[in-house]
Write a protein that holds these residues in place. Structure first.
Motif, PDB file in Angstrom:
ATOM      1  N   ASP A  63     -16.760 -71.058 -68.631  1.00 11.41           N
ATOM      2  CA  ASP A  63     -16.889 -72.362 -68.290  1.00 11.41           C
ATOM      3  C   ASP A  63     -18.066 -73.117 -69.444  1.00 11.41           C
ATOM      4  O   ASP A  63     -18.868 -72.343 -70.017  1.00 11.41           O
ATOM      5  CB  ASP A  63     -17.688 -72.529 -67.048  1.00 11.41           C
ATOM      6  CG  ASP A  63     -16.696 -72.185 -65.721  1.00 11.41           C
ATOM      7  OD1 ASP A  63     -15.531 -72.027 -65.963  1.00 11.41           O
ATOM      8  OD2 ASP A  63     -17.435 -72.172 -64.826  1.00 11.41           O
ATOM      9  N   GLN A  64     -17.529 -74.328 -69.778  1.00 13.47           N
ATOM     10  CA  GLN A  64     -18.339 -74.910 -71.010  1.00 13.47           C
ATOM     11  C   GLN A  64     -19.181 -76.045 -70.256  1.00 13.47           C
ATOM     12  O   GLN A  64     -18.623 -76.874 -69.310  1.00 13.47           O
ATOM     13  CB  GLN A  64     -17.546 -75.271 -71.891  1.00 13.47           C
ATOM     14  CG  GLN A  64     -16.778 -74.168 -72.832  1.00 13.47           C
ATOM     15  CD  GLN A  64     -17.807 -73.140 -73.317  1.00 13.47           C
ATOM     16  OE1 GLN A  64     -18.759 -73.488 -74.168  1.00 13.47           O
ATOM     17  NE2 GLN A  64     -17.627 -71.849 -72.731  1.00 13.47           N
ATOM     18  N   LEU A 124     -24.384 -69.779 -64.996  1.00 17.31           N
ATOM     19  CA  LEU A 124     -24.702 -71.027 -65.220  1.00 17.31           C
ATOM     20  C   LEU A 124     -25.837 -71.719 -64.773  1.00 17.31           C
ATOM     21  O   LEU A 124     -26.794 -71.020 -63.828  1.00 17.31           O
ATOM     22  CB  LEU A 124     -23.440 -71.509 -64.508  1.00 17.31           C
ATOM     23  CG  LEU A 124     -21.909 -71.161 -64.755  1.00 17.31           C
ATOM     24  CD1 LEU A 124     -20.908 -71.299 -63.856  1.00 17.31           C
ATOM     25  CD2 LEU A 124     -21.587 -72.033 -66.021  1.00 17.31           C
ATOM     26  N   LYS A 176     -21.672 -67.101 -61.427  1.00 18.15           N
ATOM     27  CA  LYS A 176     -20.342 -67.336 -60.945  1.00 18.15           C
ATOM     28  C   LYS A 176     -19.950 -66.015 -61.595  1.00 18.15           C
ATOM     29  O   LYS A 176     -19.745 -65.465 -62.702  1.00 18.15           O
ATOM     30  CB  LYS A 176     -19.725 -68.409 -61.578  1.00 18.15           C
ATOM     31  CG  LYS A 176     -18.234 -68.560 -61.613  1.00 18.15           C
ATOM     32  CD  LYS A 176     -17.357 -69.461 -62.237  1.00 18.15           C
ATOM     33  CE  LYS A 176     -16.203 -69.358 -62.289  1.00 18.15           C
ATOM     34  NZ  LYS A 176     -15.376 -70.517 -63.105  1.00 18.15           N
ATOM     35  N   GLU A 216     -20.922 -65.241 -65.052  1.00 13.29           N
ATOM     36  CA  GLU A 216     -21.386 -66.152 -66.026  1.00 13.29           C
ATOM     37  C   GLU A 216     -22.883 -66.921 -65.100  1.00 13.29           C
ATOM     38  O   GLU A 216     -22.868 -67.077 -63.964  1.00 13.29           O
ATOM     39  CB  GLU A 216     -20.722 -67.576 -65.628  1.00 13.29           C
ATOM     40  CG  GLU A 216     -19.215 -67.030 -66.389  1.00 13.29           C
ATOM     41  CD  GLU A 216     -18.169 -68.309 -66.400  1.00 13.29           C
ATOM     42  OE1 GLU A 216     -18.138 -68.956 -67.282  1.00 13.29           O
ATOM     43  OE2 GLU A 216     -17.339 -68.130 -65.659  1.00 13.29           O
TER      44      GLU A 216
END
Length: 185
Positions: free
Chosen positions: A130-131, A75, A80, A73
């Motif tokens: 994750d949002q 981010l 991550k 991810e």
């Protein structure tokens, strides 16, 4: 006695004793026919119990494999990474008679066959990304909020290791501005 000697010799070659026929109660000068029945029994082995005589041709490594799905991810605050792993095992069957009577490596290899891969878990678990407020999670340029369940085998064979890159794209935003006149409020 002769029968136990034959049984021992054939057992060492990969046969299993089944039965005997024609043992006479009285021996005659003309001779007697005794028939021993054996059957060929291939050996099936799994991790940790491969006999030493086969280890040049098959090892525990041939019977175990891990397949991974790596989710990265990207981010706004930094990357991550999550690595999901599915462990696969299989057995090996050795035609012990053919193996022991083989005169070259090619013939010995032909006496070995591998079973189907069996996963400890049949698939990779679903994973929710994750949002982040103001960002949309995307995979390959398409909005996506999770990595779906993924089978570890395809047509009975392990899939190639998979990497999923999740990008976070800032969404357009607007902020209304209200002007307040000091005099009129």
């Amino acid at each position: 006695d002769v029968i136990s000697g034959i049984t021992t010799a054939l057992t060492k070659q990969g046969y299993t004793y089944v039965s005997v026929e024609g043992i006479p109660t009285k021996y005659s000068a003309s001779g007697s026919t005794v028939t021993l029945h054996f059957k060929q029994v291939p050996g099936t082995y799994s991790t940790g119990n491969i006999p030493d005589e086969f280890r040049q041709y098959v090892s525990d490594k041939d019977l175990n494999r891990d397949v991974t799905r790596t989710i990265i991810e990207h981010l706004p605050s930094g990357d991550k990474t999550l690595v999901q792993r599915v462990h696969l095992t299989r057995t090996v069957t050795v035609d012990t008679v053919a193996f022991r009577s083989a005169t070259n490596d090619d013939a010995k290899t032909k006496a070995i066959s591998f079973g189907a891969w069996t996963p400890a878990d049949s698939s990779f678990d679903e994973y929710d990304f994750d949002q982040v407020a103001g960002y949309e999670s995307q995979v390959d340029g398409k909005a996506q909020t999770k990595a779906d369940t993924l089978a570890a085998l395809s047509d009975g064979q392990p899939i190639t290791d998979v990497t999923v890159n999740v990008d976070y794209v800032a969404q357009d935003a607007s902020q209304p501005i209200v002007y307040v006149d000091v005099v009129t409020g």
